[in-house]
Design a protein around this motif. Structure first.
Motif, PDB file in Angstrom:
ATOM      1  N   GLU A 105      39.524   5.077 -51.998  1.00  0.00           N
ATOM      2  CA  GLU A 105      38.217   4.464 -51.772  1.00  0.00           C
ATOM      3  C   GLU A 105      38.261   2.969 -52.094  1.00  0.00           C
ATOM      4  O   GLU A 105      37.682   2.147 -51.369  1.00  0.00           O
ATOM      5  N   LEU A 106      38.963   2.609 -53.161  1.00  0.00           N
ATOM      6  CA  LEU A 106      39.072   1.201 -53.525  1.00  0.00           C
ATOM      7  C   LEU A 106      39.855   0.429 -52.464  1.00  0.00           C
ATOM      8  O   LEU A 106      39.499  -0.700 -52.107  1.00  0.00           O
ATOM      9  N   VAL A 107      40.918   1.042 -51.930  1.00  0.00           N
ATOM     10  CA  VAL A 107      41.707   0.378 -50.895  1.00  0.00           C
ATOM     11  C   VAL A 107      40.868   0.147 -49.645  1.00  0.00           C
ATOM     12  O   VAL A 107      40.921  -0.924 -49.024  1.00  0.00           O
ATOM     13  N   ARG A 108      40.072   1.137 -49.257  1.00  0.00           N
ATOM     14  CA  ARG A 108      39.229   0.976 -48.074  1.00  0.00           C
ATOM     15  C   ARG A 108      38.200  -0.139 -48.275  1.00  0.00           C
ATOM     16  O   ARG A 108      37.928  -0.924 -47.356  1.00  0.00           O
ATOM     17  N   LEU A 109      37.645  -0.212 -49.474  1.00  0.00           N
ATOM     18  CA  LEU A 109      36.704  -1.295 -49.776  1.00  0.00           C
ATOM     19  C   LEU A 109      37.412  -2.644 -49.741  1.00  0.00           C
ATOM     20  O   LEU A 109      36.865  -3.633 -49.236  1.00  0.00           O
ATOM     21  N   PHE A 110      38.632  -2.691 -50.241  1.00  0.00           N
ATOM     22  CA  PHE A 110      39.421  -3.926 -50.227  1.00  0.00           C
ATOM     23  C   PHE A 110      39.739  -4.359 -48.796  1.00  0.00           C
ATOM     24  O   PHE A 110      39.692  -5.548 -48.466  1.00  0.00           O
ATOM     25  N   GLN A 111      40.050  -3.397 -47.929  1.00  0.00           N
ATOM     26  CA  GLN A 111      40.305  -3.717 -46.523  1.00  0.00           C
ATOM     27  C   GLN A 111      39.076  -4.354 -45.877  1.00  0.00           C
ATOM     28  O   GLN A 111      39.189  -5.351 -45.159  1.00  0.00           O
ATOM     29  N   VAL A 112      37.894  -3.770 -46.142  1.00  0.00           N
ATOM     30  CA  VAL A 112      36.657  -4.331 -45.593  1.00  0.00           C
ATOM     31  C   VAL A 112      36.382  -5.703 -46.197  1.00  0.00           C
ATOM     32  O   VAL A 112      35.924  -6.622 -45.514  1.00  0.00           O
ATOM     33  N   GLU A 113      36.685  -5.844 -47.479  1.00  0.00           N
ATOM     34  CA  GLU A 113      36.489  -7.127 -48.162  1.00  0.00           C
ATOM     35  C   GLU A 113      37.270  -8.246 -47.469  1.00  0.00           C
ATOM     36  O   GLU A 113      36.735  -9.331 -47.204  1.00  0.00           O
ATOM     37  N   LEU A 114      38.529  -7.996 -47.149  1.00  0.00           N
ATOM     38  CA  LEU A 114      39.357  -9.010 -46.504  1.00  0.00           C
ATOM     39  C   LEU A 114      38.901  -9.281 -45.077  1.00  0.00           C
ATOM     40  O   LEU A 114      38.889 -10.438 -44.621  1.00  0.00           O
ATOM     41  N   GLU A 115      38.511  -8.227 -44.366  1.00  0.00           N
ATOM     42  CA  GLU A 115      38.018  -8.413 -42.997  1.00  0.00           C
ATOM     43  C   GLU A 115      36.705  -9.186 -42.990  1.00  0.00           C
ATOM     44  O   GLU A 115      36.483 -10.063 -42.142  1.00  0.00           O
ATOM     45  N   HIS A 116      35.827  -8.881 -43.950  1.00  0.00           N
ATOM     46  CA  HIS A 116      34.542  -9.574 -44.053  1.00  0.00           C
ATOM     47  C   HIS A 116      34.764 -11.058 -44.347  1.00  0.00           C
ATOM     48  O   HIS A 116      34.121 -11.922 -43.729  1.00  0.00           O
ATOM     49  N   TYR A 117      35.679 -11.347 -45.270  1.00  0.00           N
ATOM     50  CA  TYR A 117      35.970 -12.749 -45.603  1.00  0.00           C
ATOM     51  C   TYR A 117      36.477 -13.498 -44.372  1.00  0.00           C
ATOM     52  O   TYR A 117      36.063 -14.633 -44.106  1.00  0.00           O
ATOM     53  N   GLU A 118      37.373 -12.855 -43.624  1.00  0.00           N
ATOM     54  CA  GLU A 118      37.937 -13.503 -42.437  1.00  0.00           C
ATOM     55  C   GLU A 118      36.853 -13.809 -41.405  1.00  0.00           C
ATOM     56  O   GLU A 118      36.852 -14.882 -40.783  1.00  0.00           O
ATOM     57  N   LYS A 119      35.898 -12.892 -41.237  1.00  0.00           N
ATOM     58  CA  LYS A 119      34.829 -13.109 -40.260  1.00  0.00           C
ATOM     59  C   LYS A 119      33.867 -14.197 -40.716  1.00  0.00           C
ATOM     60  O   LYS A 119      33.399 -14.998 -39.901  1.00  0.00           O
TER      61      LYS A 119
END
Length: 280
Positions: A105-119
């Motif tokens: 769950e933490l990894v999935r949140l981290f993936q979204v975190e990086l994608e959100h930052y990039e956008k």
């Protein structure tokens, strides 16, 4: 997350200018969705599946991460083919050890975190920025770790500025430490690290790094019951990821299988190590 107001429009919180952190946004508006905000009742315990051993090492122009596939729950094998190594964005990967459900769950949140930052920012976060952002997320899980539900990942990626692969390890308090050449986490890490020390050489090609990573996991499984080595009978191989200037990619099973077959042949009659001390 409930996002529509009675009028059918997004609430004002979604339209305000804020930071580029998705995690901070969720923590402010829907804190119950953050893994670290859900604790156990006082005195309660839970027996959850645990991921075990991850190894990572640098090679010429990049970094490799590999994980065994076994998850354990006490003295039982909870899962034989669990994935523990994940691509977090185009140029980084993370491997999980500790409580499996929370870690994923933490990894999935981290993936979204990086994608959100990039956008939001229109650019990739720096590799050190990614490592530090993951550290803050682990730090937020400290209360759960104190109840026995710890998450201790290892993070690696390609640094475009220096043109090299870099490795970052963590502790349960969110401490972030850069490792050099190679590292291992999980219950079999002591044995895997010993193998890496003997087999690793700087500047090796990626195919030799794959061989060394699989051998390290093999040695860990030989001495640690919670680590699953290559399962020849079921054809279940370790997950192996490479990250370099071409991006993050996973070695397919038909690429790992010949490596395992070569190790089996070399160790037949000599299960404690490879013959001759050289890569085949």
């Amino acid at each position: 997350m409930s996002s529509l107001s009675d009028s059918g429009r997004l609430p004002a919180a979604y339209l305000r200018t804020g930071s580029a952190s998705f995690t901070e946004f969720v923590a402010e508006h829907e804190p119950s969705l953050i893994p670290s905000r859900r604790g156990l009742p006082p005195g309660a315990t839970i027996d959850a599946p645990h991921g075990t051993t991850i190894v990572t090492l640098t090679y010429d122009g990049g970094v490799l991460m590999a994980g065994d596939r076994r998850a354990t729950m006490g003295n039982l094998i909870a899962n034989r083919d669990m994935e523990k190594v994940f691509a977090t964005d185009e140029f980084s990967v993370v491997g999980i050890a500790g409580t499996a459900g929370l870690a994923i769950e933490l990894v999935r949140l981290f993936q979204v975190e990086l994608e959100h930052y990039e956008k939001i920012e229109g650019t990739l976060m720096s590799l050190e920025g990614k490592a530090n952002r993951l550290a803050s997320m682990i730090r937020g899980n400290l209360a759960m770790a104190m109840q026995g539900l710890s998450v201790v990942p290892v993070f690696a990626g390609f640094d475009h500025q220096d043109g090299i692969g870099r490795i970052f390890s963590y502790d349960v308090t969110g401490g972030c430490y850069e490792e050099h050449d190679h590292h291992s986490v999980g219950s079999g890490s002591l044995f895997a690290r010993g193998a890496l020390k003997k087999l690793y050489s700087p500047g090796m090609p990626s195919d030799e790094a794959v061989r060394i990573a699989v051998e390290a996991l093999w040695d860990a499984a030989d001495d640690d019951s919670a680590t699953g080595g290559p399962d020849v009978g079921r054809r279940i191989w370790p997950t192996v990821a490479l990250v370099d200037a071409d991006g993050a990619r996973f070695v397919p099973d038909d690429g790992v299988a010949p490596v395992v077959d070569a190790i089996v042949a070399d160790r037949r009659g000599n299960p404690g190590g490879r013959r001759g001390g050289g890569a085949s």
